[in-house]
Scaffold this motif. Structure first.
Motif, short mmCIF file in Angstrom:
data_model
loop_
_atom_site.label_atom_id
_atom_site.label_comp_id
_atom_site.label_asym_id
_atom_site.label_seq_id
_atom_site.Cartn_x
_atom_site.Cartn_y
_atom_site.Cartn_z
N ALA A 102 33.23 3.55 109.64
CA ALA A 102 32.16 2.82 108.96
C ALA A 102 30.81 3.23 109.53
O ALA A 102 29.83 3.39 108.78
N SER A 103 30.75 3.37 110.85
CA SER A 103 29.46 3.75 111.45
C SER A 103 29.07 5.15 111.00
O SER A 103 27.89 5.42 110.72
N THR A 104 30.12 6.00 110.88
CA THR A 104 29.84 7.35 110.39
C THR A 104 29.31 7.28 108.96
O THR A 104 28.29 7.90 108.62
N ALA A 105 30.06 6.44 108.16
CA ALA A 105 29.64 6.31 106.77
C ALA A 105 28.27 5.68 106.68
O ALA A 105 27.42 6.10 105.88
N THR A 106 28.05 4.68 107.56
CA THR A 106 26.74 4.03 107.57
C THR A 106 25.65 5.03 107.96
O THR A 106 24.55 5.05 107.38
N ALA A 107 25.97 5.82 108.96
CA ALA A 107 25.00 6.82 109.40
C ALA A 107 24.70 7.79 108.26
O ALA A 107 23.52 8.14 108.00
N MET A 108 25.82 8.15 107.59
CA MET A 108 25.62 9.07 106.47
C MET A 108 24.82 8.38 105.36
O MET A 108 23.90 8.96 104.78
N GLU A 109 25.21 7.10 105.15
CA GLU A 109 24.48 6.36 104.13
C GLU A 109 23.02 6.20 104.50
O GLU A 109 22.12 6.35 103.68
N LYS A 110 22.85 5.93 105.80
CA LYS A 110 21.48 5.78 106.29
C LYS A 110 20.70 7.06 106.11
O LYS A 110 19.54 7.06 105.65
N GLN A 111 21.41 8.13 106.44
CA GLN A 111 20.76 9.43 106.30
C GLN A 111 20.41 9.68 104.83
O GLN A 111 19.30 10.13 104.50
N LYS A 112 21.43 9.32 104.02
CA LYS A 112 21.21 9.50 102.60
C LYS A 112 20.05 8.64 102.11
O LYS A 112 19.19 9.10 101.33
N GLN A 113 20.05 7.39 102.59
CA GLN A 113 18.98 6.48 102.21
C GLN A 113 17.63 7.03 102.69
O GLN A 113 16.63 6.92 101.97
N GLU A 114 17.68 7.55 103.92
CA GLU A 114 16.42 8.10 104.44
C GLU A 114 15.94 9.27 103.59
O GLU A 114 14.75 9.41 103.30
N LEU A 115 16.97 10.05 103.18
CA LEU A 115 16.60 11.18 102.31
C LEU A 115 16.04 10.67 100.99
O LEU A 115 15.01 11.16 100.50
N GLU A 116 16.77 9.63 100.47
CA GLU A 116 16.26 9.06 99.23
C GLU A 116 14.89 8.44 99.42
O GLU A 116 14.01 8.55 98.55
N LEU A 117 14.75 7.79 100.59
CA LEU A 117 13.45 7.20 100.88
C LEU A 117 12.36 8.27 100.96
O LEU A 117 11.25 8.08 100.43
N ASP A 118 12.74 9.36 101.61
CA ASP A 118 11.77 10.47 101.68
C ASP A 118 11.43 10.97 100.29
O ASP A 118 10.26 11.23 99.96
N ALA A 119 12.53 11.06 99.48
CA ALA A 119 12.31 11.52 98.11
C ALA A 119 11.42 10.55 97.36
O ALA A 119 10.50 10.95 96.62
N LYS A 120 11.72 9.23 97.59
CA LYS A 120 10.89 8.21 96.95
C LYS A 120 9.46 8.33 97.44
O LYS A 120 8.50 8.21 96.66
N ASP A 121 9.35 8.50 98.78
CA ASP A 121 7.99 8.64 99.32
C ASP A 121 7.27 9.83 98.71
O ASP A 121 6.08 9.74 98.33
N ARG A 122 8.07 10.90 98.61
CA ARG A 122 7.45 12.10 98.00
C ARG A 122 7.08 11.79 96.54
O ARG A 122 6.00 12.17 96.06
N GLU A 123 8.03 11.07 95.91
CA GLU A 123 7.77 10.72 94.52
C GLU A 123 6.53 9.82 94.41
O GLU A 123 5.66 10.04 93.55
N ILE A 124 6.49 8.85 95.33
CA ILE A 124 5.33 7.97 95.33
C ILE A 124 4.06 8.78 95.60
O ILE A 124 3.02 8.58 94.96
N GLN A 125 4.25 9.70 96.56
CA GLN A 125 3.09 10.53 96.89
C GLN A 125 2.64 11.35 95.68
O GLN A 125 1.45 11.47 95.39
N SER A 126 3.72 11.87 95.00
CA SER A 126 3.38 12.68 93.82
C SER A 126 2.73 11.80 92.75
O SER A 126 1.78 12.22 92.08
N VAL A 127 3.31 10.55 92.64
CA VAL A 127 2.72 9.62 91.67
C VAL A 127 1.28 9.30 92.05
O VAL A 127 0.37 9.29 91.21
N ARG A 128 1.14 9.07 93.36
CA ARG A 128 -0.22 8.79 93.82
C ARG A 128 -1.14 10.00 93.55
O ARG A 128 -2.30 9.83 93.11
N ASN A 129 -0.59 11.20 93.83
CA ASN A 129 -1.37 12.41 93.54
C ASN A 129 -1.70 12.48 92.05
O ASN A 129 -2.81 12.84 91.67
N GLU A 130 -0.63 12.09 91.28
CA GLU A 130 -0.83 12.10 89.84
C GLU A 130 -1.91 11.11 89.44
O GLU A 130 -2.79 11.40 88.61
N VAL A 131 -1.77 9.90 90.09
CA VAL A 131 -2.78 8.89 89.81
C VAL A 131 -4.16 9.40 90.21
O VAL A 131 -5.16 9.25 89.46
#
Ligand SMILES: Nc1ncnc2c1ncn2[C@@H]1O[C@H](COP(=O)(O)OP(=O)(O)OP(=O)(O)O)[C@@H](O)[C@H]1O
Length: 954
Positions: free
Chosen positions: A468-497
């Motif tokens: 579970a911790s491995t999966a959580t770590a992976m999930e966390k990593q995945k979430q962090e990646l998604e978060l980064d992607a979201k951040d990038r997306e937000i950044q891009s949206v902000r850039n777009e704005v």
């Protein structure tokens, strides 16, 4: 004398009477029936008792005759007859025979009570018996053997007795006397039933008395008279023949010596017992006076023995000359008749007594039978008793035997039970020991197994945990990646704005440039106009010089055409820029969210102390989106005072210093959206007294500012071809009813009764309210009057928190319809400015009656608003504003607009077709802290709600 003797011998010879002993039974009485005279002694208990008149009438048949003859008074006190006694309850302790009948009862009772109840009779009997002892003895002695005289002597006529006495001396059979025919009436009157005889015998004496010929009392016996007459007759008869000495001597002896010794009319048997004995057993009884001796019924004779009794005896020395034979014969004749009648009565009595005797015999026989029966019963009962006793004794013995045996068996059982118990206990102890050892062994096994299982479980859990911790770590990593992607997306949206903003700015600059160009073009046009005028002057000048003038005119015309074309090009460019602006503006609004939440904290009242204010902070000064509220103080169990911190983030937070102008700048773009053809809803939410009305409806509030902006903007747009029509209405929802604040409501009853219904046009996404006043807002000056009127009519009341608390939701509805005459574009937008009633806790408000109902309705509609927003927030899929049922992921969710008038009215403003802004108003006071936190939580929930993309109305 012989005839006399024969005649006397013919008289019924009294037999000796044996009175029943009081202690003897009726059997003995019946035994005495052999005595021919016993019948005369019967009914002993009834002698001297007064018989009821009815009985007398029934029994004698001639009651009047009897009663008239009863000269002798009845003895006092009155005694009950046997019949009466038979009817009384039997009081004797002596048990009656089982088979008793009524008659036998009475008989037995009479017999049993004989000693006591026959006092008078006993006395009478004893007296008469005494008389009879004397008379009988004397009579028998005088008349001889007592052989019944021949019947013929009784039937003999008077003359035969007088003249032919020898012929009458023939012995007559006794039956002939019975068969002699007495006068029918007399027989009839004297015949009685045996039972009646029992009770009425004394009255026979009375009847005798009535006849006047015989006395009935012991003191006045007919025998006395009779004997006296006989003596006279004897004296008369012995005139011719010399009497024997014995007769002469015996005759006087036959005469009663005392009245008490006078025999009764009926000769009685001599009792075997002395009268004294009977008297001793019977109660004393004094004979009545009527029984006193009366004179003889016979006519007084000069030779009556009463006058000189001693001289009447016939002796040798008697002076027979003095006897009158005729007179003596007459006396004898009368005496004879009297004797005959007396004899006849005696015979009748005898007959009745026989009947009575028979009856007694029968009763006695019956009693004897009963007695025998009882005796048998007693014997059988005794036998049964004996048998029972024997059985009881045998049962007792058996019982003792059984008891002894049972005790022995019990002892044996106890002994065996003790032994068995001991053995069972021992086996039980052994079993317990064995089970304990087994249990310990099992516990050890279980514990060992459990430890093994626990170990294996622990290992499995550790493995699962690591996985579970491995999966959580992976999930966390995945979430962090998604978060980064979201951040990038937000950044891009902000850039777009930013890019869009830059483009917008560029467009605006271009627009400005175009305007400048346009202004330049205008200037150019003016210059060209001046040039034209100059040219015209030149033309005029050159007209003189035609050629030169024509050339100059053509040049000027060419320049003018070029200028107009340039101007048209500029206008077209400007229109395109306006369309682009609208598009970009809408995009910006969409990016900001279709539902936005602004928070405004009201300044504390000047009169209040700072100590009363809650701790409210605004952490981010630059962006002004956060607010931090310190909750109420809480004291822990250890006495430590803590406060909870509540952080909230909204689209914009306005501190206490923010005024309405700053706030309106933030919402002015939404007002522009309404002009651009969008539905816009701005509502103020918060607890009572938090500043909603101040923000929305005050003189410089959002409503007047919005109207002012709309007016100015619409004016500007007129130059671009836009013309707008504005219709405004102002309503309030009070207690779930719609009121028209601009109408005549409140001024007339008719207007007040108008019904206002909400209708939704699902095609156009328009909401209309029936019978609501809608005003065309042509000028800005109208707005002030509208607000004044609406505020004046709004339902307000003083509450604990606000002197003029709004008790309704007010909605200012502004419908904007624009048309571009150049481009032909149309727009239709609605601006709803809502001032909600203040939420209030019932516990704090302490309101009653109408206020309570208002508060309940307010809270209910606000709750419904929260439900609608919550339901909208769950909509993740497409939203159909034309339906209250929308797809939510895989399913459909219901938006409960209809639950309140407010949400139903704002259905299209709250849905994805609208741009919604909510002001959450905050009161800074500590006392409102809890309500403030609740309001902020609600606003946060609304801010997190994502509703669909708004579309322009066309
Ligand atoms: N920003 C502000 N600055 C100064 N005074 C304010 C401000 N907001 C509100 N007030 C004052 O606070 C009082 C209450 O305000 P208001 O009537 O607007 O509250 P409310 O939320 O509308 O109350 P309710 O709707 O429950 O009646 C008013 O006297 C108002 O003048």
């Amino acid at each position: 004398m012989e005839e006399t003797e024969n005649f006397v011998s013919l008289l019924p010879q009294p037999k000796r009477y044996q009175p029943p002993s009081p202690v003897k039974g009726l059997s003995e009485i019946s035994a005495s029936t052999n005595n021919a005279r016993h019948g005369s002694m019967l009914p002993p208990p009834q002698y001297g008792l007064k018989r009821p008149a009815s009985n007398r009438m029934a029994n004698n048949g001639s009651p009047e005759k009897r009663s008239s003859s009863e000269a002798v008074p009845e003895p006092q006190p009155k005694r009950k007859t046997l019949m009466e006694r038979a009817g009384e309850p039997y009081k004797q302790t002596q048990a009656a025979p089982r088979s008793n009948t009524a008659v036998s009862n009475s008989v037995a009772f009479a017999a049993a009570r004989a000693p006591s109840s026959s006092s008078y009779s006993s006395l009478s009997r004893s007296t008469s018996s005494a008389s009879r002892i004397t008379s009988n003895s004397s009579f028998s002695q005088s008349v001889g053997s007592g052989i019944r005289p021949p019947a013929s002597s009784l039937a003999r006529p008077k003359t035969s007795l007088a003249k032919n006495r020898n012929a009458q001396a023939a012995t007559r059979p006794a039956t002939s006397l019975d068969n002699r025919d007495p006068p029918k009436e007399e027989v009839k009157s004297k015949r009685m039933f045996p039972m009646n005889l029992l009770s009425h015998s004394p009255q026979k004496n009375v009847s005798v008395t009535k006849r006047g010929a015989r006395a009935i009392s012991p003191s006045r016996s007919p025998f006395k008279s009779r004997d006296s007459s006989l003596a006279k007759a004897m004296q008369t008869l012995r005139l011719s023949s010399r009497p024997s000495k014995h007769e002469l001597v015996s005759l006087p002896l036959a005469m009663p010596k005392t009245p008490s010794q006078s025999p009764s009319r009926i000769p009685r048997a001599t009792p075997t017992k002395s009268p004294d004995k009977l008297m001793h057993n019977a109660p004393r009884f004094t004979p009545p006076e009527r029984h006193k001796f009366e004179p003889s019924p016979f006519p007084a004779s000069p030779y009556s023995p009463n006058k000189s009794r001693k001289k009447q005896y016939l002796t040798i020395d008697s002076n027979l000359e003095s006897w009158d034979p005729e007179e003596q014969y007459g006396n004898m004749e009368r005496m004879y008749q009297d004797v005959c009648s007396h004899y006849k009565e005696a015979m009748e009595d005898n007959t009745s007594f026989r009947e009575t005797t028979n009856f007694y015999k029968q009763a006695a026989a019956k009693l004897e039978e009963d007695k025998a029966l009882l005796t048998e019963n007693i014997i059988s009962l005794k036998a049964e008793v004996e048998t029972s006793r024997y059985r009881v004794s045998s049962i007792e013995r058996e019982k003792l035997e059984v008891k002894r045996t049972a005790e022995e068996e019990l002892d044996e059982v106890r002994r065996s039970f003790r032994i068995e118990m001991e053995s069972v206990k021992q086996s039980h102890r052994d079993e317990v020991e064995r089970m304990k050892s087994d249990h310990r062994e099992e516990v050890r096994d279980v514990r060992r197994r459990f430890e093994e299982e626990l170990e294996s479980e622990r290992i499995q859990r550790i493995q699962a945990l690591s996985q579970a911790s491995t999966a959580t770590a992976m999930e966390k990593q995945k979430q962090e990646l998604e978060l980064d992607a979201k951040d990038r997306e937000i950044q891009s949206v902000r850039n777009e704005v930013e890019r869009i903003n830059a483009g917008l700015e560029r467009e605006q600059s271009l627009n400005d440039q175009l305007r400048q160009n346009l202004a330049g073009a205008g200037n150019t046009q003016a210059a060209m106009e001046s040039a034209r005028q100059a040219l015209q002057a030149k033309i005029d000048y050159l007209e003189s010089d035609n050629k030169s003038q024509s050339e100059a005119y053509a040049a000027m015309e060419r320049k003018m055409t070029e200028a107009i074309a340039h101007a048209t090009e500029c206008m077209e460019k400007l229109r395109k820029e306006e369309t682009l602006r609208r598009k970009l503006h809408n995009q910006v609004q969409e990016l900001k969210g279709n539902i936005r939440v602004f928070c405004r904290v009201r300044p504390s009242h000047p009169s209040s102390d700072n100590e009363d204010n809650a701790r409210i902070a605004f952490p981010d000064v630059d962006e002004s989106k956060q607010i931090e509220v310190r909750g109420p103080e809480e004291t822990s169990s250890l006495g430590k005072v803590t406060t909870k911190k509540y952080d909230f983030e909204f689209d914009r937070v306005f501190d206490t210093a923010s005024h309405n102008g700053i706030i309106f700048e933030e919402i002015s773009q939404l007002i522009q959206s309404a002009l651009d053809g969008f539905n816009v809803c701005i509502f103020a939410y918060g607890q009572t007294g938090s500043g909603k009305t101040f923000t929305m409806s005050s003189e410089d509030g959002m409503i007047p500012r919005a109207l002012r902006q709309i007016y100015s903007t619409s004016k500007e747009l007129e130059s671009r071809g836009w013309t707008y029509s504005m219709e405004g209405s102002f309503i309030e929802v009070y207690n779930e009813e719609i009121r028209d604040l601009l109408g005549e409501e409140g001024r007339s009853e008719k207007a007040a009764t108008k019904k206002h219904d909400i209708h939704h046009d699902t095609v156009r996404c328009e909401t209309t309210i029936t019978n609501v006043t809608t005003l065309n807002l042509d000028s800005q000056d109208q707005v002030e009057g509208i607000l004044e009127q609406a505020m004046a009519r709004r339902s307000v009341a003083a509450t604990s928190s606000n002197e003029r608390s709004s008790r309704s939701h007010s909605v200012f509805i502004l419908k904007l319809q624009g048309r571009n005459s150049i481009t032909g574009e149309q727009s239709k937008g609605t601006l709803n400015l809502v001032d909600l009633a203040g939420s209030e806790r019932l516990n704090n408000s302490k309101v009653e009656g109408a206020r309570l109902k208002e508060t309940q309705n307010i809270n209910k509609s606000l709750s419904c608003l929260g439900d609608v927003i919550g339901a909208l927030g769950q909509q993740s899929g497409g939203f159909n504003p034309r339906s209250s049922v929308n797809v939510n992921g895989g399913g459909e969710s219901h938006i409960p607009y209809r639950n309140s008038k407010l949400t139903y009215l704002l259905q299209y403003s709250l849905s994805g077709n609208s741009k919604t802004l909510m002001f959450v108003m905050v009161a800074p006071e500590k006392k409102h802290l809890q309500e403030t936190i609740t309001s902020l939580k609600f606003a946060e929930k609304v801010g997190n709600t994502k509703i669909g993309v708004a579309k322009r109305s066309k």
